[in-house]
Write an enzyme that holds these catalytic residues in place. Structure first.
Site, short mmCIF file in Angstrom:
data_model
loop_
_atom_site.label_atom_id
_atom_site.label_comp_id
_atom_site.label_asym_id
_atom_site.label_seq_id
_atom_site.Cartn_x
_atom_site.Cartn_y
_atom_site.Cartn_z
N SER A 144 22.22 -51.71 -23.94
CA SER A 144 23.57 -51.24 -24.28
C SER A 144 23.99 -50.13 -23.31
O SER A 144 24.08 -50.37 -22.11
CB SER A 144 23.58 -50.79 -25.74
OG SER A 144 24.89 -50.63 -26.21
N ASP A 271 28.93 -60.67 -29.25
CA ASP A 271 28.59 -59.25 -29.35
C ASP A 271 29.76 -58.50 -29.99
O ASP A 271 30.86 -58.48 -29.45
CB ASP A 271 28.31 -58.69 -27.94
CG ASP A 271 27.77 -57.27 -27.94
OD1 ASP A 271 28.08 -56.51 -28.87
OD2 ASP A 271 27.06 -56.92 -26.99
N HIS A 302 24.66 -57.90 -30.92
CA HIS A 302 24.43 -56.77 -30.01
C HIS A 302 22.98 -56.31 -30.14
O HIS A 302 22.56 -55.85 -31.19
CB HIS A 302 25.38 -55.62 -30.35
CG HIS A 302 25.30 -54.48 -29.37
ND1 HIS A 302 25.92 -54.51 -28.14
CD2 HIS A 302 24.66 -53.28 -29.42
CE1 HIS A 302 25.68 -53.39 -27.48
NE2 HIS A 302 24.91 -52.63 -28.24
#
Length: 332
Positions: A144, A271, A302
């Site tokens: 991320s 996501d 995610h």
């Protein structure tokens, strides 16, 4: 768009972890992963008089090393970080988790914090590790926000990379930071946004108590979105004109074309932190750089990618794919 450079099949979600949000939340609420038994913490002084906390798992001389970068408000407790550390240790690798400033056991000393475009600490850690272990091939994985930091560092023509760096992987990256910050302010994704804001605000106010006047405390307290927080804290504290300037200058998308290291890009079109059109744009850009291997699946959420046919026995596909990609690059 699914490319499988490692030879693994495309991701198939576990039927008992259905949908993007279940995939995203599974690890946080149901994964129980202990840290490797041999791991330990070190605190490193930084050139600017601050410090970094690093969790280290030793390995044999000459064995591959893995450097792990966590996501927004990640910690040593982050399930994905623990998972990849254990997998690396089980394979005989050494591994290091860089804990970004302010995400460790105590708030860092300096005014500056961590953010999606801050690559100095990654560069410092990577070069320190390479100098300590000059015979060990290095790999880096970022999740991320950490993935955005990694890709920006790799693609920055002004950055230097250790000679031992062999491969990298970036999982669930918000390639366009402004698009992602606005997308997470919609629908159920606001649950994630509020979760991040809760701890970000506490840290920001603590910073202002040490450094009064550098930002508007009332505006930070009133921030109702990541964009608001970045406008009133991240941008002014770190030298950006505003949130838009921060997003524009820091987004990984603009650095992909120049990445010189074999790098795996792993993301899902569902996501909940990023609009799918950003991944389509990312795929187009990545196609122009032969060093990039793209694996964008239809599902996965995610930092989810939970597969497996048997309920209660998850298979963490992202770890399989990342380590398979690294092994292939090391063999080459």
């Amino acid at each position: 768009m699914v490319i499988t450079p490692t030879g693994l099949p495309p991701f198939t979600p576990a039927w008992w972890v259905p949908g993007a949000h279940a995939q995203t939340l599974w690890g946080r609420f149901f994964r129980r992963t202990s840290l490797p038994a041999t791991g330990y913490f070190e605190r490193w002084d930084t050139p600017d008089g601050d410090f970094l906390d690093v969790y280290r798992v030793p390995g044999a001389t000459g064995a591959p090393r893995l450097l792990v970068l966590h996501g927004l408000e990640g910690t040593i407790r982050s399930h994905y970080a623990r998972g990849i550390l254990r997998r690396a240790a089980a394979a005989g690798w050494a591994a290091d988790l860089l804990i970004f400033r302010g995400c460790g056991s105590e708030l860092n000393r300096a005014l500056r914090f961590y953010h999606s475009g801050e690559t100095e600490d990654l560069a410092f850690a990577a070069h320190r590790i390479s100098e300590e272990h000059p015979l060990d091939p290095m790999t880096v994985v970022g999740y991320s926000l950490g993935g955005n930091v990694l890709l920006k560092w790799l693609g920055d023509p002004a950055a230097s990379h250790p000679a031992q760096l062999r491969a990298a992987a970036a999982v669930s990256v918000p390639y366009d930071l402004e698009a992602g910050a606005r997308f997470i302010h919609r629908g159920f994704s606001r649950v994630y946004e509020h979760h991040f804001l809760r701890t970000l605000k506490v840290k920001a106010i603590a910073k202002l108590e040490r450094f009064p006047g550098v930002a508007d405390a009332a505006a930070i307290e009133a921030a109702d979105s990541i964009v608001d927080f970045d406008e009133h804290f991240t941008a002014p504290v770190h030298g950006f004109a505003n949130a838009h300037d921060y997003y524009r200058r820091s987004s990984a998308l603009r650095f992909l074309a120049a990445i010189p290291v074999p790098t795996l890009l792993l993301s899902a079109f569902d996501d909940p932190f990023l609009p799918p059109e950003v991944l389509r744009q990312t795929g187009v850009v990545a196609a122009g750089n032969r060093k990039l291997s793209v694996c964008f699946s239809a599902q996965g959420g995610h930092v989810g990618f939970v597969s497996g046919d048997v309920p209660g026995k998850p298979v963490y596909y992202s770890e399989d794919r990342v380590l398979a990609f690294f092994n292939r690059q090391l063999e080459a």
